[in-house]
Design an enzyme around this catalytic site. Sequence first.
Site, PDB file in Angstrom:
ATOM      1  N   LYS A  49      -4.239   3.333  48.257  1.00 13.36           N
ATOM      2  CA  LYS A  49      -5.296   4.279  47.915  1.00 13.36           C
ATOM      3  C   LYS A  49      -5.209   4.583  46.417  1.00 13.36           C
ATOM      4  O   LYS A  49      -4.408   5.398  45.977  1.00 13.36           O
ATOM      5  CB  LYS A  49      -5.138   5.559  48.741  1.00 13.36           C
ATOM      6  CG  LYS A  49      -5.931   6.781  48.249  1.00 13.36           C
ATOM      7  CD  LYS A  49      -7.436   6.572  48.307  1.00 13.36           C
ATOM      8  CE  LYS A  49      -8.160   7.845  47.846  1.00 13.36           C
ATOM      9  NZ  LYS A  49      -8.008   8.085  46.375  1.00 13.36           N
ATOM     10  N   GLU A  66       7.016  10.690  43.361  1.00 14.19           N
ATOM     11  CA  GLU A  66       7.267  10.718  41.924  1.00 14.19           C
ATOM     12  C   GLU A  66       6.222  11.645  41.338  1.00 14.19           C
ATOM     13  O   GLU A  66       5.034  11.313  41.296  1.00 14.19           O
ATOM     14  CB  GLU A  66       7.172   9.297  41.356  1.00 14.19           C
ATOM     15  CG  GLU A  66       7.813   9.166  39.981  1.00 14.19           C
ATOM     16  CD  GLU A  66       6.816   9.333  38.857  1.00 14.19           C
ATOM     17  OE1 GLU A  66       6.755  10.460  38.315  1.00 14.19           O
ATOM     18  OE2 GLU A  66       6.118   8.378  38.535  1.00 14.19           O
ATOM     19  N   CYS A 121       3.712  11.199  33.237  1.00 13.40           N
ATOM     20  CA  CYS A 121       4.551  12.176  33.929  1.00 13.40           C
ATOM     21  C   CYS A 121       5.844  12.441  33.178  1.00 13.40           C
ATOM     22  O   CYS A 121       6.393  13.535  33.239  1.00 13.40           O
ATOM     23  CB  CYS A 121       4.848  11.706  35.355  1.00 13.40           C
ATOM     24  SG  CYS A 121       5.468  10.019  35.433  1.00 13.40           S
ATOM     25  N   GLU A 134       2.814  21.597  33.381  1.00  7.99           N
ATOM     26  CA  GLU A 134       2.446  20.257  32.922  1.00  7.99           C
ATOM     27  C   GLU A 134       0.989  20.248  32.458  1.00  7.99           C
ATOM     28  O   GLU A 134       0.077  20.534  33.232  1.00  7.99           O
ATOM     29  CB  GLU A 134       2.651  19.242  34.043  1.00  7.99           C
ATOM     30  CG  GLU A 134       2.459  17.808  33.602  1.00  7.99           C
ATOM     31  CD  GLU A 134       2.780  16.815  34.698  1.00  7.99           C
ATOM     32  OE1 GLU A 134       3.389  15.780  34.390  1.00  7.99           O
ATOM     33  OE2 GLU A 134       2.417  17.074  35.866  1.00  7.99           O
TER      34      GLU A 134
END
Length: 499
Positions: A183, A258, A292, A393
Amino acid sequence: MHMEKVALLKEKYDLLINGEAVPGSSGETFTVYNPATGEAITEVAKATRADVDHAVEAARAALTQGKWARWPASRRGQILNKIASIMRSRFKELVELEVLNTGKALSAAKGQVMQAIEDFELYAGAVSTIQGHTKPVPNGFFHYSVKEPVGVCAQIIPWNYPLMMAAWKVAPALAAGCTIVLKPASLTPLTALALADICHEAGVPNGVINVITGSGSDVGSYLVEHPGVDKVAFTGETTTGKDIMAKASETLKRVTLELGGKSPNIIFADADLEAAVNGAVFGIYYNTGQSCEARSRLLIHEDIYDAFIERFIEKTKQLRLGDPFSEETHVGAVISQAQWDTIHSYVQAAEAEGARVLCGGKRPEGKEFERGHWYLPTLIGDVTNDMRVAQEEIFGPVVVAIKFKDEQEAIRLANDTVYGLAAAVWTRDHALAHRVTGQLKAGVIMVNNPFSTFPGLPFGGYKQSGFGRELALESLDLYMETKSVLSYVGPKPLNPFGL
């Protein structure tokens, strides 16, 4: 702004289920855009839950009735090498497709596509490490263990590294003998679909890899909950990761995550200033800060703070933004208007909390930046580690600068976050470097360099940056179960109860 015609680009993309391109069962599509210009580039099928059922059924049939898991591991390795070979032959097309769909700089896309190729080559060799063991057991018994594929794997890919992240997950899953429902992110589905086509061309049997495109909150969520799925692998932001973990727990699926990061870049007073500045500029602005493991917190020793900041601003202002297809471009576009708005809201929040924008903080000037989603590389000073911009973040080209006075404070500030994905340390004192790395709560640590990993090196996080390691031999274990077999081979029948 020059945009090349991409050879792999189609006018419309279907789902890929059981080896066939099929429209979504509803007939609906969604539009995919070029972030650098805001222009629509193609239409992609919008999957429904019925399509997810179809894809999972195909993957299950390929697992239980097909040959992939039963083939010798060496044969799967040959197919993985062929996938890599086809990708190499189409390198230019894959790079162009990635740039068009993400708005990232050409140089970044080239490195990421090459790593995706190397991932398949890595796991083509790694299949030879799949093995069971025998163990000493009491006389009259014989024991052995075998490794078996974990089963049908749902793999959910983010938009920041679409092809590379797909390779990180698809390659070890195929090596282990699993089947896959992939996906990709709705913003960037094109190279995942191209990769699946290449897998089939290389000889991966029908049903082993299927691609579902559409809404993450709808079909992605349903895929995570689906009782026909045995494992979920997800890369993305932490809030979604928590939701996936909760949903997967209902059927006790295997999960690897992750997730996000707020990685510190620690600059000690004795660091090579030029190298540290160059590394810090790359560490945050590479991939437009949409990484990330972006080193988004600069922790700078107070003795060199001013000198470092001055040089960092000079270097940042030399970065070239513009046509992502140009070899001269350093920083590409932000992925979407929604992400641009998020980035800018954090910059405004920092100013409201008393921080100062030292450079950037807005859209670049010029006609070529009027369309699309562009944000200047940004440095924010006068930041304390309790501010939102130091804790949350941002996922864009924004870095914050924080002073520290000694080794202990640097470690405390570095670890003072819910995340633990990456960290970097800059110092000429190797004893200091290894003292610090031993105390940092992060899964990936860089010493005197800005590169976080290469194929074969484990990548993953501590704390709320997730769990499980990708890109390494250890990743194979995430896609396999260990079966322990204990057999009695003694000459006399066993009678434990003495009856």
